[in-house]
Write a protein that holds these residues in place. Structure first.
Motif, PDB file in Angstrom:
ATOM      1  N   ILE A 140      10.156  -7.848   5.556  1.00  0.00           N
ATOM      2  CA  ILE A 140      10.481  -6.436   5.340  1.00  0.00           C
ATOM      3  C   ILE A 140      10.337  -5.725   6.684  1.00  0.00           C
ATOM      4  N   ARG A 141      11.419  -5.153   7.178  1.00  0.00           N
ATOM      5  CA  ARG A 141      11.405  -4.549   8.505  1.00  0.00           C
ATOM      6  C   ARG A 141      12.046  -3.162   8.482  1.00  0.00           C
ATOM      7  N   ASN A 142      11.544  -2.293   9.341  1.00  0.00           N
ATOM      8  CA  ASN A 142      12.128  -0.954   9.517  1.00  0.00           C
ATOM      9  C   ASN A 142      12.280  -0.224   8.182  1.00  0.00           C
ATOM     10  N   ILE A 151       6.412 -11.292   6.476  1.00  0.00           N
ATOM     11  CA  ILE A 151       6.435 -10.440   7.668  1.00  0.00           C
ATOM     12  C   ILE A 151       6.737  -9.007   7.242  1.00  0.00           C
ATOM     13  N   GLY A 152       5.865  -8.090   7.605  1.00  0.00           N
ATOM     14  CA  GLY A 152       6.122  -6.670   7.447  1.00  0.00           C
ATOM     15  C   GLY A 152       6.029  -6.027   8.818  1.00  0.00           C
ATOM     16  N   TRP A 153       7.111  -5.410   9.284  1.00  0.00           N
ATOM     17  CA  TRP A 153       7.145  -4.899  10.652  1.00  0.00           C
ATOM     18  C   TRP A 153       7.843  -3.547  10.677  1.00  0.00           C
ATOM     19  N   ILE A 154       7.181  -2.555  11.214  1.00  0.00           N
ATOM     20  CA  ILE A 154       7.633  -1.162  11.196  1.00  0.00           C
ATOM     21  C   ILE A 154       7.917  -0.752   9.751  1.00  0.00           C
ATOM     22  N   VAL A 155       6.858  -0.599   8.996  1.00  0.00           N
ATOM     23  CA  VAL A 155       6.967  -0.201   7.593  1.00  0.00           C
ATOM     24  C   VAL A 155       6.087   1.025   7.362  1.00  0.00           C
ATOM     25  N   GLU A 156       6.369   1.745   6.273  1.00  0.00           N
ATOM     26  CA  GLU A 156       5.605   2.974   6.010  1.00  0.00           C
ATOM     27  C   GLU A 156       4.137   2.646   5.774  1.00  0.00           C
ATOM     28  N   GLU A 157       3.291   3.563   6.212  1.00  0.00           N
ATOM     29  CA  GLU A 157       1.867   3.316   6.371  1.00  0.00           C
ATOM     30  C   GLU A 157       1.141   2.999   5.071  1.00  0.00           C
ATOM     31  N   LYS A 163      -4.243 -10.564   3.604  1.00  0.00           N
ATOM     32  CA  LYS A 163      -5.552 -11.081   4.002  1.00  0.00           C
ATOM     33  C   LYS A 163      -6.158 -11.922   2.885  1.00  0.00           C
ATOM     34  N   GLU A 164      -5.994 -11.485   1.646  1.00  0.00           N
ATOM     35  CA  GLU A 164      -6.499 -12.245   0.494  1.00  0.00           C
ATOM     36  C   GLU A 164      -5.771 -13.577   0.350  1.00  0.00           C
ATOM     37  N   LEU A 165      -4.450 -13.556   0.546  1.00  0.00           N
ATOM     38  CA  LEU A 165      -3.667 -14.785   0.412  1.00  0.00           C
ATOM     39  C   LEU A 165      -4.036 -15.813   1.469  1.00  0.00           C
ATOM     40  N   LEU A 166      -4.267 -15.346   2.696  1.00  0.00           N
ATOM     41  CA  LEU A 166      -4.582 -16.258   3.791  1.00  0.00           C
ATOM     42  C   LEU A 166      -5.893 -17.005   3.560  1.00  0.00           C
ATOM     43  N   ASN A 224       2.350 -11.678   8.998  1.00  0.00           N
ATOM     44  CA  ASN A 224       1.695 -10.528   9.601  1.00  0.00           C
ATOM     45  C   ASN A 224       2.309  -9.250   9.056  1.00  0.00           C
ATOM     46  N   VAL A 225       1.499  -8.198   8.984  1.00  0.00           N
ATOM     47  CA  VAL A 225       1.982  -6.855   8.655  1.00  0.00           C
ATOM     48  C   VAL A 225       1.512  -5.937   9.768  1.00  0.00           C
ATOM     49  N   SER A 226       2.457  -5.353  10.509  1.00  0.00           N
ATOM     50  CA  SER A 226       2.080  -4.563  11.681  1.00  0.00           C
ATOM     51  C   SER A 226       3.052  -3.405  11.899  1.00  0.00           C
ATOM     52  N   LYS A 227       2.717  -2.572  12.865  1.00  0.00           N
ATOM     53  CA  LYS A 227       3.529  -1.400  13.218  1.00  0.00           C
ATOM     54  C   LYS A 227       3.700  -0.460  12.014  1.00  0.00           C
ATOM     55  N   LEU A 228       2.594  -0.051  11.418  1.00  0.00           N
ATOM     56  CA  LEU A 228       2.659   0.868  10.285  1.00  0.00           C
ATOM     57  C   LEU A 228       2.959   2.284  10.780  1.00  0.00           C
ATOM     58  N   LYS A 229       3.861   2.967  10.078  1.00  0.00           N
ATOM     59  CA  LYS A 229       4.304   4.285  10.509  1.00  0.00           C
ATOM     60  C   LYS A 229       4.288   5.264   9.332  1.00  0.00           C
ATOM     61  N   LYS A 230       3.970   6.520   9.633  1.00  0.00           N
ATOM     62  CA  LYS A 230       4.085   7.566   8.618  1.00  0.00           C
ATOM     63  C   LYS A 230       5.568   7.797   8.319  1.00  0.00           C
ATOM     64  N   GLN A 231       5.875   8.186   7.090  1.00  0.00           N
ATOM     65  CA  GLN A 231       7.277   8.319   6.695  1.00  0.00           C
ATOM     66  C   GLN A 231       8.036   9.285   7.590  1.00  0.00           C
ATOM     67  N   ASN A 232       7.391  10.365   8.018  1.00  0.00           N
ATOM     68  CA  ASN A 232       8.075  11.352   8.844  1.00  0.00           C
ATOM     69  C   ASN A 232       8.471  10.781  10.199  1.00  0.00           C
ATOM     70  N   TRP A 233       7.765   9.738  10.644  1.00  0.00           N
ATOM     71  CA  TRP A 233       8.062   9.106  11.933  1.00  0.00           C
ATOM     72  C   TRP A 233       9.481   8.561  11.965  1.00  0.00           C
ATOM     73  N   PHE A 234       9.947   8.053  10.829  1.00  0.00           N
ATOM     74  CA  PHE A 234      11.286   7.472  10.785  1.00  0.00           C
ATOM     75  C   PHE A 234      12.356   8.526  11.053  1.00  0.00           C
ATOM     76  N   LEU A 235      12.072   9.774  10.706  1.00  0.00           N
ATOM     77  CA  LEU A 235      13.023  10.848  10.973  1.00  0.00           C
ATOM     78  C   LEU A 235      12.902  11.382  12.392  1.00  0.00           C
TER      79      LEU A 235
END
Length: 382
Positions: free
Chosen positions: A227-229, A249-255, A266-269, A278-289
């Motif tokens: 799941i990206r962007n 993989i979760g990359w640049i997803v809402e926070e 983390k539980e699955l691992l 990995n799940v990284s680059k979490l962003k607030k929804q307004n950031w996408f705008l």
């Protein structure tokens, strides 16, 4: 290629085109005069037949079959017959008329076809391993044998009037195991309900604005998910849903949704062996705008700084506006601001139009795209 020097090529006739290919360029692009938009290595007349076998001649000083990648905007289908005896790594095709392509024997590893609304009848076989579709997805007709390893739907350039991206159903693809969906983070969402036509999918990559994510729990065979962007993760199933999941993989997803996925991963691992996840680059929804789709990032110098500042200021005000009249005043101010900037090029004018469309989307649906375009044409001098 030929040390970067111009040379003649018999593309549509004897020595019909003079071309210059920079050293290291592994691709060749062909456009149609008066129809294709953009820059091409060569442009041919509308209706011209391309002499594809010319690319097998010794004049191309290369240690491999050159070019490896083709980008062709035109209606000549004869590349399919030629490719039977000449392997092509990637062929991107944008026909402008209704066409029938027999790709059953094509030796093309990755085939990308775009429809502008024209019918594209594609007969598949055993050679094409990856297929990418874009444009008007309803315009495609498929027959033959599906031996595809991967199917990609690129939704960025869909110009249909539908408010939501939905995939048409094609029974030929129901056994596919790898599906990619490429959508924009801002704009029309992709309805994941469309994915239920692929009950055997094992590898799923989704990018952009997504809705109805909860239905993914019905895809029981998933072992790899990306799941990206993604500005919206509402309804996304727990990662524990898929007993065979070995990569996520979760990359640049809402926070908010991203934090939940981090916890579940983390539980699955702890419980199972997984490949890179990995799940990284979490962003607030307004950031996408405000940041992700800044329309002036390709500009340079003072104009880029001034345009970006103006866009951000206007975006904040539009998001708070309550009436169409308030928004029109903001749009008028924004559009007329660019009347004061010097040397606005054609492509930059398109960027301003994109910014206006993004502002319309930030208006809580008070303003339609059509109304925003009308204001754009009314208040601009460029």
């Amino acid at each position: 290629m030929n040390n970067g020097k111009p040379f003649l090529i018999s593309l549509t006739g004897v020595d019909s085109h003079k071309i210059k290919i920079p050293d290291g360029q592994g691709s060749f692009s062909i456009g149609t005069k008066g129809i294709s938009q953009g820059k091409f290595d060569a442009v041919v007349d509308a209706g011209a037949k391309v002499n594809w076998p010319v690319f097998q001649e010794s004049q191309f000083e290369s240690t491999y079959a050159w070019p490896r990648f083709f980008y062709y905007s035109g209606n000549d289908c004869s590349f399919a017959q030629w490719s039977i005896d000449r392997r092509i790594e990637m062929f991107s095709w944008r026909p402008y008329e209704d066409v029938v392509l027999d790709a059953s024997e094509c030796n093309i590893s990755r085939l990308h076809i775009h429809s502008f609304g024209n019918k594209v009848h594609l007969q598949l076989g055993t050679k094409v391993r990856e297929l990418c579709l874009s444009g008007d997805l309803e315009a495609f007709i498929f027959t033959g044998i599906c031996a595809l390893q991967r199917l990609t739907y690129s939704l960025h350039s869909d110009s249909t009037v539908n408010a939501i991206h939905c995939l048409p159903t094609h029974s030929l693809f129901e056994k596919l195991q790898i599906i990619d969906i490429e959508n924009s983070a801002i704009g029309k969402p992709f309805d994941c309900q469309s994915l239920l036509q692929f009950p055997n999918v094992e590898v799923l990559n989704l990018s952009g604005n997504l809705i109805n994510l909860e239905v993914l729990s019905d895809l029981k065979h998933l072992n790899s998910i990306g799941i990206r962007n993604a500005p919206n993760l509402q309804g996304f199933p727990s990662l524990h849903t898929w007993s065979g999941l070995t990569s996520f993989i979760g990359w640049i997803v809402e926070e908010q949704g991203g934090k939940q996925l981090q916890k579940e991963l983390k539980e699955l691992l702890v419980k199972r062996k997984m490949s890179y996840s990995n799940v990284s680059k979490l962003k607030k929804q307004n950031w996408f705008l405000t940041e992700y789709t800044l329309p002036f990032k390709g500009w340079e110098g003072k104009n880029e700084k001034a345009a970006t500042k103006k866009y951000k200021e206007t975006l904040k005000k539009v998001a708070k506006a309550q009436t169409e009249n308030q928004i029109e005043i903001l749009f008028q101010d924004f559009i007329q601001f660019f009347n004061t900037l010097e040397d606005i090029e054609t492509i930059e004018r398109e960027d301003i139009g994109e910014a206006v469309a993004l502002l319309a989307k930030a208006s809580k649906r008070i303003v339609t795209d059509e109304q925003a375009n009308l204001w754009f044409d009314t208040y601009r001098d460029y």
